[in-house]
Scaffold this active site. Structure first.
Site, PDB file in Angstrom:
ATOM      1  N   ARG A   1      55.952  68.280  47.346  1.00 50.18           N
ATOM      2  CA  ARG A   1      56.826  68.704  46.250  1.00 50.18           C
ATOM      3  C   ARG A   1      58.048  69.399  46.830  1.00 50.18           C
ATOM      4  O   ARG A   1      57.921  70.350  47.591  1.00 50.18           O
ATOM      5  CB  ARG A   1      56.079  69.655  45.310  1.00 50.18           C
ATOM      6  CG  ARG A   1      56.963  70.262  44.241  1.00 50.18           C
ATOM      7  CD  ARG A   1      56.207  71.104  43.208  1.00 50.18           C
ATOM      8  NE  ARG A   1      57.151  71.665  42.263  1.00 50.18           N
ATOM      9  CZ  ARG A   1      57.446  72.965  42.163  1.00 50.18           C
ATOM     10  NH1 ARG A   1      56.834  73.862  42.914  1.00 50.18           N
ATOM     11  NH2 ARG A   1      58.347  73.380  41.303  1.00 50.18           N
TER      12      ARG A   1
ATOM     13  N   HIS B   1      65.438  73.946  40.871  1.00 48.13           N
ATOM     14  CA  HIS B   1      64.727  75.134  41.361  1.00 48.13           C
ATOM     15  C   HIS B   1      65.784  76.214  41.640  1.00 48.13           C
ATOM     16  O   HIS B   1      66.004  76.605  42.786  1.00 48.13           O
ATOM     17  CB  HIS B   1      63.894  74.781  42.592  1.00 48.13           C
ATOM     18  CG  HIS B   1      62.792  75.762  42.911  1.00 48.13           C
ATOM     19  ND1 HIS B   1      61.471  75.378  43.069  1.00 48.13           N
ATOM     20  CD2 HIS B   1      62.807  77.095  43.097  1.00 48.13           C
ATOM     21  CE1 HIS B   1      60.735  76.446  43.351  1.00 48.13           C
ATOM     22  NE2 HIS B   1      61.517  77.504  43.377  1.00 48.13           N
TER      23      HIS B   1
ATOM     24  N   GLU C   1      60.011  77.059  36.663  1.00 50.41           N
ATOM     25  CA  GLU C   1      59.913  78.444  36.184  1.00 50.41           C
ATOM     26  C   GLU C   1      61.127  78.919  35.403  1.00 50.41           C
ATOM     27  O   GLU C   1      61.847  79.834  35.829  1.00 50.41           O
ATOM     28  CB  GLU C   1      59.656  79.393  37.359  1.00 50.41           C
ATOM     29  CG  GLU C   1      58.419  79.063  38.161  1.00 50.41           C
ATOM     30  CD  GLU C   1      58.107  80.094  39.246  1.00 50.41           C
ATOM     31  OE1 GLU C   1      58.976  80.918  39.565  1.00 50.41           O
ATOM     32  OE2 GLU C   1      56.978  80.084  39.753  1.00 50.41           O
TER      33      GLU C   1
ATOM     34  N   ASN D   1      52.540  77.296  38.298  1.00 50.95           N
ATOM     35  CA  ASN D   1      52.697  78.115  39.500  1.00 50.95           C
ATOM     36  C   ASN D   1      51.927  79.398  39.278  1.00 50.95           C
ATOM     37  O   ASN D   1      52.216  80.142  38.329  1.00 50.95           O
ATOM     38  CB  ASN D   1      54.169  78.437  39.759  1.00 50.95           C
ATOM     39  CG  ASN D   1      54.972  77.212  40.169  1.00 50.95           C
ATOM     40  OD1 ASN D   1      54.419  76.131  40.354  1.00 50.95           O
ATOM     41  ND2 ASN D   1      56.265  77.385  40.315  1.00 50.95           N
TER      42      ASN D   1
ATOM     43  N   TYR E   1      50.378  82.966  40.944  1.00 50.99           N
ATOM     44  CA  TYR E   1      50.342  83.950  42.033  1.00 50.99           C
ATOM     45  C   TYR E   1      49.437  85.128  41.740  1.00 50.99           C
ATOM     46  O   TYR E   1      48.734  85.618  42.613  1.00 50.99           O
ATOM     47  CB  TYR E   1      51.770  84.436  42.356  1.00 50.99           C
ATOM     48  CG  TYR E   1      52.581  83.342  43.000  1.00 50.99           C
ATOM     49  CD1 TYR E   1      52.493  83.120  44.369  1.00 50.99           C
ATOM     50  CD2 TYR E   1      53.365  82.474  42.237  1.00 50.99           C
ATOM     51  CE1 TYR E   1      53.197  82.080  44.968  1.00 50.99           C
ATOM     52  CE2 TYR E   1      54.065  81.431  42.831  1.00 50.99           C
ATOM     53  CZ  TYR E   1      53.977  81.240  44.195  1.00 50.99           C
ATOM     54  OH  TYR E   1      54.659  80.205  44.784  1.00 50.99           O
TER      55      TYR E   1
ATOM     56  N   GLU F   1      52.332  75.356  42.520  1.00 49.04           N
ATOM     57  CA  GLU F   1      52.508  76.389  43.557  1.00 49.04           C
ATOM     58  C   GLU F   1      51.344  77.359  43.498  1.00 49.04           C
ATOM     59  O   GLU F   1      50.950  77.798  42.411  1.00 49.04           O
ATOM     60  CB  GLU F   1      53.797  77.216  43.348  1.00 49.04           C
ATOM     61  CG  GLU F   1      55.078  76.513  43.668  1.00 49.04           C
ATOM     62  CD  GLU F   1      56.309  77.393  43.425  1.00 49.04           C
ATOM     63  OE1 GLU F   1      56.199  78.629  43.502  1.00 49.04           O
ATOM     64  OE2 GLU F   1      57.376  76.809  43.149  1.00 49.04           O
TER      65      GLU F   1
HETATM   66  C1  GBH Z   1      57.787  81.322  42.748  1.00 51.56           C
HETATM   67  O1  GBH Z   1      58.130  82.247  41.793  1.00 51.56           O
HETATM   68  C2  GBH Z   1      58.978  80.466  43.067  1.00 51.56           C
HETATM   69  O2  GBH Z   1      58.915  79.236  42.387  1.00 51.56           O
HETATM   70  C3  GBH Z   1      59.175  80.217  44.550  1.00 51.56           C
HETATM   71  O3  GBH Z   1      60.439  79.700  44.781  1.00 51.56           O
HETATM   72  C4  GBH Z   1      58.923  81.492  45.308  1.00 51.56           C
HETATM   73  O4  GBH Z   1      59.217  81.350  46.677  1.00 51.56           O
HETATM   74  C5  GBH Z   1      57.487  81.858  45.125  1.00 51.56           C
HETATM   75  O5  GBH Z   1      57.153  81.955  43.785  1.00 51.56           O
HETATM   76  C6  GBH Z   1      57.087  83.168  45.791  1.00 51.56           C
HETATM   77  O6  GBH Z   1      57.737  84.244  45.204  1.00 51.56           O
HETATM   78  O7  GBH Z   1      54.602  91.583  38.232  1.00 51.56           O
HETATM   79  O8  GBH Z   1      55.156  92.275  40.478  1.00 51.56           O
HETATM   80  O9  GBH Z   1      52.960  91.412  40.005  1.00 51.56           O
HETATM   81  C7  GBH Z   1      57.220  83.296  41.598  1.00 51.56           C
HETATM   82  C8  GBH Z   1      57.415  83.997  40.262  1.00 51.56           C
HETATM   83  C9  GBH Z   1      57.133  85.954  38.969  1.00 51.56           C
HETATM   84  C10 GBH Z   1      55.402  85.343  40.516  1.00 51.56           C
HETATM   85  C11 GBH Z   1      56.575  87.355  38.940  1.00 51.56           C
HETATM   86  C12 GBH Z   1      54.838  86.746  40.460  1.00 51.56           C
HETATM   87  C13 GBH Z   1      54.527  88.706  39.053  1.00 51.56           C
HETATM   88  C14 GBH Z   1      55.013  89.747  40.018  1.00 51.56           C
HETATM   89  N1  GBH Z   1      56.821  85.311  40.232  1.00 51.56           N
HETATM   90  N2  GBH Z   1      55.152  87.376  39.222  1.00 51.56           N
HETATM   91  S1  GBH Z   1      54.381  91.365  39.635  1.00 51.56           S
END
Ligand code: GBH
Length: 463
Positions: free
Chosen positions: A83, A127, A172, A304, A306, A369
């Site tokens: 991707r 992106h 996103e 995505n 995290y 992701e």
């Molecule tokens: C992605 O975004 C992106 O698509 C990518 O480009 C980037 O490199 C990757 O993640 C890593 O950052 O409230 O402090 O616990 C991530 C979007 C939004 C994920 C906020 C984590 C919660 C953070 N992020 N989210 S917190």
């Protein structure tokens, strides 16, 4: 900590795509090559204090030049899919007008090289690298940007759609709108809640218009097309049974999840959010027919993932409203271990999220992701023993397996990221790669997590 030995994950053995992911501005570099014009990130990186160490994407992983090597590296990981995203300011400099032949030629070569190596391309159209000219004309809060995006999407699809089957429109949109136009911590760095909500609507409209035009072009050319969108999602929960905490969780869910998915899948914005927006002095700029345009059929939803959060409706002193008189929505830590981004590691949230998406939205799901930044140590022999990243990936793959076992329709998983890369406002300090990049030499080294991922894919496939 010893690295967990790779093993097969039987729930992910069949009808499952394995991949790695990147995005254009984070890896390509060569920002002024072959007619590319600046994007909002080129501009934002020059704002003092905007990016850690004043880093920028001028060189990044130099992937624009090293692409043939990099594709070999991907093939060596034994994944079936890659991707990547396409840089709008390369393909259509300035955000309008005809295709830049030299710009699209790079992606032509990338796609051909991937196919030669038996790797399926998954292309993301946007992106976060909006052409600066379009931001100068108002950016995503302007309705015209949605039409510009649809035109770019169609031009790009017509150039690559004969070989690329798997497309997603936006990565996103929450981040583009909220981090870019409300919090101001991402490009273009504006801080206005109303602008951000206008951006949300025009991003979604751009997605819908693009989907219509791409489907029409695919039908005309008799191409196979799988089309989706990518959202950043988590599983939100109330920190307690207290009514105020449940309200906070509901508010967060409305603004982070349902605002997007209710529109995309059901063709409506969430009633509870609409009812609250006037208190923020905000109105969504919806015109007749927009929601029908937004709710185009989706072949898949890219997720995505995290982290996840629990929410409280009171601040530390017990107050329920903030200084502006708006209801408190406070994140309450679970007390779990964190990554180098300070994000809590919550694999169970991924299982719950996938089951919820399956139940409420019924769209096939792909993890587009998932991954983590850690403070990698480089051993004397150059190896990167990133056991914590192995642990992160293993626990989240187990969470995906569990969701599948419970009936969620999950079709694939892409590790974020193939490389250490330009981590937006965090610059190069935060490393998400399963492959290390030495930014002085551009040397790539497969980390222990990369080898673990390769072996996990192979064992799961029965190899
Ligand atoms: C992605 O975004 C992106 O698509 C990518 O480009 C980037 O490199 C990757 O993640 C890593 O950052 O409230 O402090 O616990 C991530 C979007 C939004 C994920 C906020 C984590 C919660 C953070 N992020 N989210 S917190």
């Amino acid at each position: 900590t010893p690295v967990g030995a790779p093993r097969a994950i039987p729930e992910l053995a069949e009808n499952f795509t394995w991949g790695v992911a990147t995005s254009a501005y984070q890896i390509e570099g060569a920002t002024d090559a072959d007619g590319r014009t600046p994007s909002i990130w080129d501009t934002f990186c020059r704002v003092p204090g905007a990016v850690v160490n004043a880093d920028n994407g001028d060189t990044a992983c130099d992937h624009y030049r090293l692409m043939p090597e990099d594709v070999k590296l991907i093939a060596g990981l034994g994944v079936d899919s890659y991707r990547f995203s396409l840089a709008w300011p390369r393909i259509q400099p300035g955000g309008k007008g005809p295709v830049n032949a030299k710009g699209i030629a790079f992606y032509d070569r990338l796609v051909d090289t991937l196919l030669e190596h038996g790797i399926t391309p998954w292309a993301t159209l946007y992106h976060w690298d909006l052409p600066q000219e379009l931001e100068d004309a108002g950016g995503w809060p302007e309705r015209d940007t949605a039409y510009r995006f649809a035109e770019y999407a169609e031009l790009t699809y017509r150039a690559l759609g004969d070989r690329v089957v798997n497309w997603t429109t936006l990565n996103e949109p929450w981040c583009s709108a909220m981090l870019g136009y409300h919090e101001g911590i991402h490009a273009p760095g504006r801080k206005n809640f109303s602008d951000a909500l206008h951006a949300v609507h025009h991003l979604l409209l751009g997605h819908g218009l693009a989907a219509q035009r791409m489907r029409a072009a695919a039908a005309e050319a008799d191409n196979e097309l799988s089309l989706g969108i990518v959202l950043n999602l988590g599983h939100g929960s109330p920190a307690s049974d207290d009514e105020r905490d449940r309200e906070a969780a509901r508010r967060s869910d409305a603004l982070g999840t349902r605002l997007y998915l209710d529109a995309l899948v059901h063709g409506r914005y969430p009633e509870d959010l609409l009812a609250e927006l006037p208190a923020h002095g905000v109105e969504l700029p919806v015109q007749d027919g927009d929601l029908a345009t937004i709710a185009q059929p989706l072949d898949l939803l890219g997720v995505n993932y995290y982290t996840s959060h629990q929410f409280a409706g009171t601040d530390e002193e017990g107050a329920t409203t903030d200084e502006r008189g708006l209801p408190v929505v406070r994140m309450v830590p679970f007390g779990l271990p964190r990554t180098a981004m300070d994000w809590e590691i919550v694999p169970s949230g991924l299982t719950r999220l996938l089951l919820r998406l399956h139940r409420e939205y019924g769209v096939p799901l792909v993890i587009t992701e998932n991954g983590a930044a850690f403070d990698d140590r480089v051993a004397e022999d150059g190896a990167v023993p990133d056991a914590d990243r192995v642990g992160y990936l293993a626990s989240h793959l187990a969470a995906v397996a569990e969701a599948r076992a419970q009936g969620a329709d999950v079709r694939g998983y892409f590790a974020w990221s193939l490389f250490d890369n330009f981590e937006w406002a965090e610059g190069y300090e935060k490393r998400f790669g399963i492959v290390r990049v030495d930014y002085d030499t551009q040397k790539r080294t497969v980390k222990d997590s990369g080898a673990w991922y390769r072996d996990t894919v192979r064992l799961t496939r029965g190899g």
